[in-house]
Each structure stands twice: as structure tokens, then as C-alpha cells.
Write an enzyme that holds these catalytic residues in place. Sequence first.
Site, PDB file in Angstrom:
ATOM      1  N   LYS A 101      21.561  39.206  30.542  1.00 32.75           N
ATOM      2  CA  LYS A 101      20.888  39.218  31.848  1.00 32.75           C
ATOM      3  C   LYS A 101      21.518  40.252  32.775  1.00 32.75           C
ATOM      4  O   LYS A 101      20.828  41.070  33.379  1.00 32.75           O
ATOM      5  CB  LYS A 101      21.005  37.827  32.484  1.00 32.75           C
ATOM      6  N   ASN A 102      22.855  40.207  32.876  1.00 29.42           N
ATOM      7  CA  ASN A 102      23.516  41.049  33.875  1.00 29.42           C
ATOM      8  C   ASN A 102      23.641  42.512  33.457  1.00 29.42           C
ATOM      9  O   ASN A 102      24.100  43.343  34.253  1.00 29.42           O
ATOM     10  CB  ASN A 102      24.884  40.465  34.238  1.00 29.42           C
ATOM     11  N   CYS A 135      24.556  32.194  48.839  1.00 31.60           N
ATOM     12  CA  CYS A 135      24.001  31.389  47.742  1.00 31.60           C
ATOM     13  C   CYS A 135      24.975  30.272  47.456  1.00 31.60           C
ATOM     14  O   CYS A 135      26.029  30.184  48.083  1.00 31.60           O
ATOM     15  CB  CYS A 135      23.746  32.240  46.507  1.00 31.60           C
ATOM     16  N   ARG A 144      28.939  35.766  49.414  1.00 29.04           N
ATOM     17  CA  ARG A 144      28.532  36.941  48.644  1.00 29.04           C
ATOM     18  C   ARG A 144      27.958  38.064  49.520  1.00 29.04           C
ATOM     19  O   ARG A 144      26.782  38.412  49.430  1.00 29.04           O
ATOM     20  CB  ARG A 144      27.539  36.545  47.546  1.00 29.04           C
ATOM     21  N   ASP A 167      31.986  33.479  35.232  1.00 26.65           N
ATOM     22  CA  ASP A 167      30.732  32.914  34.715  1.00 26.65           C
ATOM     23  C   ASP A 167      30.956  31.948  33.548  1.00 26.65           C
ATOM     24  O   ASP A 167      30.002  31.343  33.054  1.00 26.65           O
ATOM     25  CB  ASP A 167      29.778  34.038  34.277  1.00 26.65           C
ATOM     26  N   ARG A 195      16.946  30.684  34.858  1.00 28.82           N
ATOM     27  CA  ARG A 195      17.213  32.018  35.399  1.00 28.82           C
ATOM     28  C   ARG A 195      18.067  32.826  34.430  1.00 28.82           C
ATOM     29  O   ARG A 195      17.988  34.060  34.428  1.00 28.82           O
ATOM     30  CB  ARG A 195      17.958  31.907  36.729  1.00 28.82           C
TER      31      ARG A 195
HETATM   32  N1  EPU Z   1      32.085  40.914  47.422  1.00 30.76           N
HETATM   33  C1  EPU Z   1      32.278  41.288  48.720  1.00 30.76           C
HETATM   34  N2  EPU Z   1      31.530  42.323  49.215  1.00 30.76           N
HETATM   35  C2  EPU Z   1      30.618  42.985  48.462  1.00 30.76           C
HETATM   36  C3  EPU Z   1      30.424  42.591  47.127  1.00 30.76           C
HETATM   37  C4  EPU Z   1      31.184  41.548  46.642  1.00 30.76           C
HETATM   38  O1  EPU Z   1      33.095  40.718  49.436  1.00 30.76           O
HETATM   39  O2  EPU Z   1      29.984  43.906  48.977  1.00 30.76           O
HETATM   40  C5  EPU Z   1      32.853  39.792  46.865  1.00 30.76           C
HETATM   41  C6  EPU Z   1      31.972  38.621  46.437  1.00 30.76           C
HETATM   42  O3  EPU Z   1      31.657  37.779  47.520  1.00 30.76           O
HETATM   43  C7  EPU Z   1      32.820  37.962  45.382  1.00 30.76           C
HETATM   44  C8  EPU Z   1      33.545  39.145  44.736  1.00 30.76           C
HETATM   45  O4  EPU Z   1      33.467  40.218  45.671  1.00 30.76           O
HETATM   46  O5  EPU Z   1      33.765  37.118  45.976  1.00 30.76           O
HETATM   47  C9  EPU Z   1      32.970  39.616  43.414  1.00 30.76           C
HETATM   48  O6  EPU Z   1      31.582  39.778  43.526  1.00 30.76           O
HETATM   49  P1  EPU Z   1      30.731  40.835  42.690  1.00 30.76           P
HETATM   50  O7  EPU Z   1      30.100  41.779  43.650  1.00 30.76           O
HETATM   51  O8  EPU Z   1      31.546  41.399  41.582  1.00 30.76           O
HETATM   52  O9  EPU Z   1      29.608  39.901  42.104  1.00 30.76           O
HETATM   53  P2  EPU Z   1      28.105  40.318  41.865  1.00 30.76           P
HETATM   54  O10 EPU Z   1      28.066  41.737  41.498  1.00 30.76           O
HETATM   55  O11 EPU Z   1      27.278  39.850  43.004  1.00 30.76           O
HETATM   56  C10 EPU Z   1      28.032  39.855  39.295  1.00 30.76           C
HETATM   57  C11 EPU Z   1      27.218  38.993  38.390  1.00 30.76           C
HETATM   58  C12 EPU Z   1      27.616  37.540  38.593  1.00 30.76           C
HETATM   59  C13 EPU Z   1      29.102  37.398  38.265  1.00 30.76           C
HETATM   60  C14 EPU Z   1      29.913  38.353  39.147  1.00 30.76           C
HETATM   61  C15 EPU Z   1      31.384  38.364  38.839  1.00 30.76           C
HETATM   62  C16 EPU Z   1      25.185  40.272  38.161  1.00 30.76           C
HETATM   63  C17 EPU Z   1      23.734  40.402  38.441  1.00 30.76           C
HETATM   64  N3  EPU Z   1      25.814  39.208  38.671  1.00 30.76           N
HETATM   65  O12 EPU Z   1      27.728  39.432  40.623  1.00 30.76           O
HETATM   66  O13 EPU Z   1      26.848  36.756  37.680  1.00 30.76           O
HETATM   67  O14 EPU Z   1      29.531  36.090  38.488  1.00 30.76           O
HETATM   68  O15 EPU Z   1      29.410  39.711  38.994  1.00 30.76           O
HETATM   69  O16 EPU Z   1      31.609  38.736  37.521  1.00 30.76           O
HETATM   70  O17 EPU Z   1      25.744  41.099  37.458  1.00 30.76           O
HETATM   71  C18 EPU Z   1      25.687  34.863  36.907  1.00 30.76           C
HETATM   72  O18 EPU Z   1      25.247  35.561  35.989  1.00 30.76           O
HETATM   73  O19 EPU Z   1      25.572  33.614  36.941  1.00 30.76           O
HETATM   74  C19 EPU Z   1      26.416  35.499  38.005  1.00 30.76           C
HETATM   75  C20 EPU Z   1      26.634  34.884  39.170  1.00 30.76           C
END
Ligand code: EPU
Length: 417
Positions: A22-23, A116, A121, A304, A396
Site C-alpha cells: 500500500k505505502n 487522525c 500528524r 506499523d 484500507r
Molecule cells: N511529522 C511531523 N511533521 C511532518 C511530517 C511528519 O511532525 O511534516 C511527524 C509525524 O507526526 C510522526 C512522524 O513525524 O510523528 C513520522 O511521520 P511520517 O511523516 O514518517 O509518517 P507518514 O509519512 O505520514 C508513513 C506511512 C504510515 C507509517 C509512517 C511511519 C504512508 C502512506 N504512510 O506515514 O503508514 O506508519 O510512515 O513509518 O506511507 C499505515 O500504513 O498504517 C501507516 C500509518
Amino acid sequence: MDKMIINGGRRLVGEVEISGAKNAALPILAAGLLARGWSTLHNVPALGDIASIKQLLTSLGVQVESQGSTVRLNAEGIGKGEAPYDLVRKMRASILVLGPLLARLQRAKVSLPGGCAIGARPINLHLAGLERLGAHIDLRHGYVEATAPRLKGADIYFDGITVTGTENLMMAATLAEGRTVLRNAAREPEVVALAEVLQAMGACIDGAGTSVMTIDGVAELQATEATIIPDRIEAGTFMVAAALTGGDIRVKRCNPEHLAAVIDKLRQAGATVEAGASEVRVSRAGDILPVDIQTQVYPGFPTDMQAQFMVLMSVARGQSIISETIFENRFIHVSELQRMGADIKVTGETAVVRGVATLSGAPVMASDLRASASLILAGLVAEGTTEVNRVYHLDRGYAAIERKMSLLGAEIQRVAV
Ligand code: EPU
């Protein structure tokens, strides 16, 4: 709204094939916005989140055709770079269209995704990076409005490691003028998979999979054909199912290298794990042993997989400590597991799990994707019947989970409510 009914106590035995990630599929589909002509993607999983991004791309003017797990898309005719609230709110990963839209159209208007279940996030790191590439960003009426005559390469240091932030910036930088350096970049396999597809489209990217990536902008990208990598979290979930139920599962079509941390922890927990080139066999005969885990960015233990591993620890012989360092609120499954008899105490980012002899089936509520998976796993070992409500969260991110688990011998049934 469907629910899942599980009668616990069955060992899961046999083979299961893992679907596309998915990701990885989400950013790669968003990358389709960067090119003209028809791109073809294979091994795209049939999931709610994939349906959501296809819908979003279609609303942006992308032609999207699907046949089985193959998706063809053509962004020749995109015009309005506007991603509305109604589509974005369904899935936070919708923010992945921001970088490509801005690079391709010099403007984008994307709804702010909002919080969420697993935490606030924010997307501040995405926005700060795009500003460094020369974008002008306004936050108005719940939307990010970004404009840039032509993005200009820059040296960008991420204050925190972000997976989709790295992906967004990488996509934007492919069409920027000059060189972009991303420092403290995410190293997840999904980031590497996206980089490989962008390279096949003609992008110049170096260092994907390390914390410093260099992207030299090009004038345009071409359509391409690619296959989505296997879903390491789906694979890990089935691996935990094998260990949890004292079963024996060959998890096929996965990449064991992407699962090194999970494999190591499963072995410490008493499972036997044999890793081949593209499959992993997991079984367990003795007790489940307590193991401490701390979630970390890749190659650390994935957040995850935290909820699923917690279920395993909840029936281990002893006490384990689970620390969640990535998301501030990712213990929402705990209260449901407690209702099933688990002995878990949470203080801040740490959960102390004291293994109990057995969990007992109960009606429970799924609150986010991975929490839902953990409740299904708990149902597999619980005495009696477990009813997991709100399974749309599960849909999802897990393709046909009840069918795959039934084939392994689980007594699990989807019921429309
Ligand atoms: N964060 C910030 N500011 C930002 C972006 C992130 O403070 O601008 C913080 C977040 O709040 C969090 C941390 O940084 O505490 C890491 O977040 P990240 O941005 O890495 O997460 P993401 O990119 O939103 C992806 C996956 C998630 C997975 C995380 C961590 C996708 C579509 N989603 O999310 O997947 O948990 O990386 O590995 O790639 C899932 O599949 O169930 C899922 C939640």
C-alpha cells in the site's frame, strides 16, 4: 458497515501470498501526475486507500484504468490542481499529490488532511521543504495553496524523519531547476521503490535508501511500467499470526530483507524463522517469550507492526516493554485488548505488557488500520468468539485478509451489518 467474526483457537498452517505494498503504491500512483502518456503499474493491491487515491487522481483529471492488480494511468490532461476536502479527508496520504501537482502545474490547492486516530500528524515538514524549493504557500480555509513559477533545487534538511514528506519533496524536486539535496531523508523501502520508478521515468536521483538523497531536476518525465514491491507490513502481520497461533506459515512473495527487524524479534520471541530469497517460513512449537521492542524509522522496528507484536506479547510467558517513538497516540488498541483480558499498562510512550495465559473473545472496535489487524490477531488466539467492528479500517490496508486467513485454517467470517 461490515464486521469480522472470529472463533479463536485454530493454528494457522499453510502458504499465503503477499500483495503489493500500500505505502509504495500510493506515492507511485501520485507520481503518475508527473508524466504525460500512459504508465502501467502491476501488483497494485485492491485496498480502500488505493481506491481513494485513484478517485483523487481522477478528480484531478488523470485517466485511470484498472484491470485486476494492474493500473494504467495518464496525466496528459490534468488541469486543475485542486484536491478537495471530501477526498483528502478519507486518507492522509492524499497529501502526496501536493509535490507532483506543484512541479507539473506550478500551482496546487490541496485540503489539509487534519489529525487522525494515531496522532496529530502535521505536514509542516512537507511545506517547509516545498518553500525551500521556492514555493509560495498559503494556508487558507483549510487548504494548502501553493504556487511556484518553477521550483528551484535547494539543500533541504528535514528537522524530523518523514516518509511521505521525503516522497513529496523527492517528487517535486524531479522537475525542479538544478540540484536538490534532501538530508535526514527517510530510508524506508517504499521511498526506494518510489525513487526507482521515478528513475525509470527519467528522473536523476542518487542516494535513495540512505539519509542523503540528491536529485538533479529534468525538464520532463516519461510514462513508465513498474511493479509494486511486496507489502512488508502485511507479510509481518502473517508472520506474527504464525508465531501467535503456534502455527507454521510460508509467507510467499515478500522481501525478507525489508523484514529484518521483525524477523529478529520473532526469533527472540521463540519462533523459528527461515528466510529465503522471496519468502519467509515462520513456525513456533515452544512458549512465546517476552521481548522488548521500540519502534523506530527503517531499518528499525516498524511502528506499523507495533500493535500486532503487542498481541503476541500479551500471551508471552513474562513481561515485555513496548515503546512507540514515532506516533504519539498509537496505543489505541490497548483498551480493546484489555477488554479481551490482556494485562497492559501504558505510561506515555511506553506499554508494559504482562503475558496472560489466554485472551478471551469479546466484541471490539477497530480504530485505525494496524490496530484493526491487531484485534483480528487477538481474535485468532482468544477463547471463544471475537467480533471486530468497523472493519473498513482494515479494508484500507489489507487485501482479502479474511480469505487469506481462512485458507490458513482460521475460522473468520465477514458479516455485513
Ligand atoms: N511529522 C511531523 N511533521 C511532518 C511530517 C511528519 O511532525 O511534516 C511527524 C509525524 O507526526 C510522526 C512522524 O513525524 O510523528 C513520522 O511521520 P511520517 O511523516 O514518517 O509518517 P507518514 O509519512 O505520514 C508513513 C506511512 C504510515 C507509517 C509512517 C511511519 C504512508 C502512506 N504512510 O506515514 O503508514 O506508519 O510512515 O513509518 O506511507 C499505515 O500504513 O498504517 C501507516 C500509518
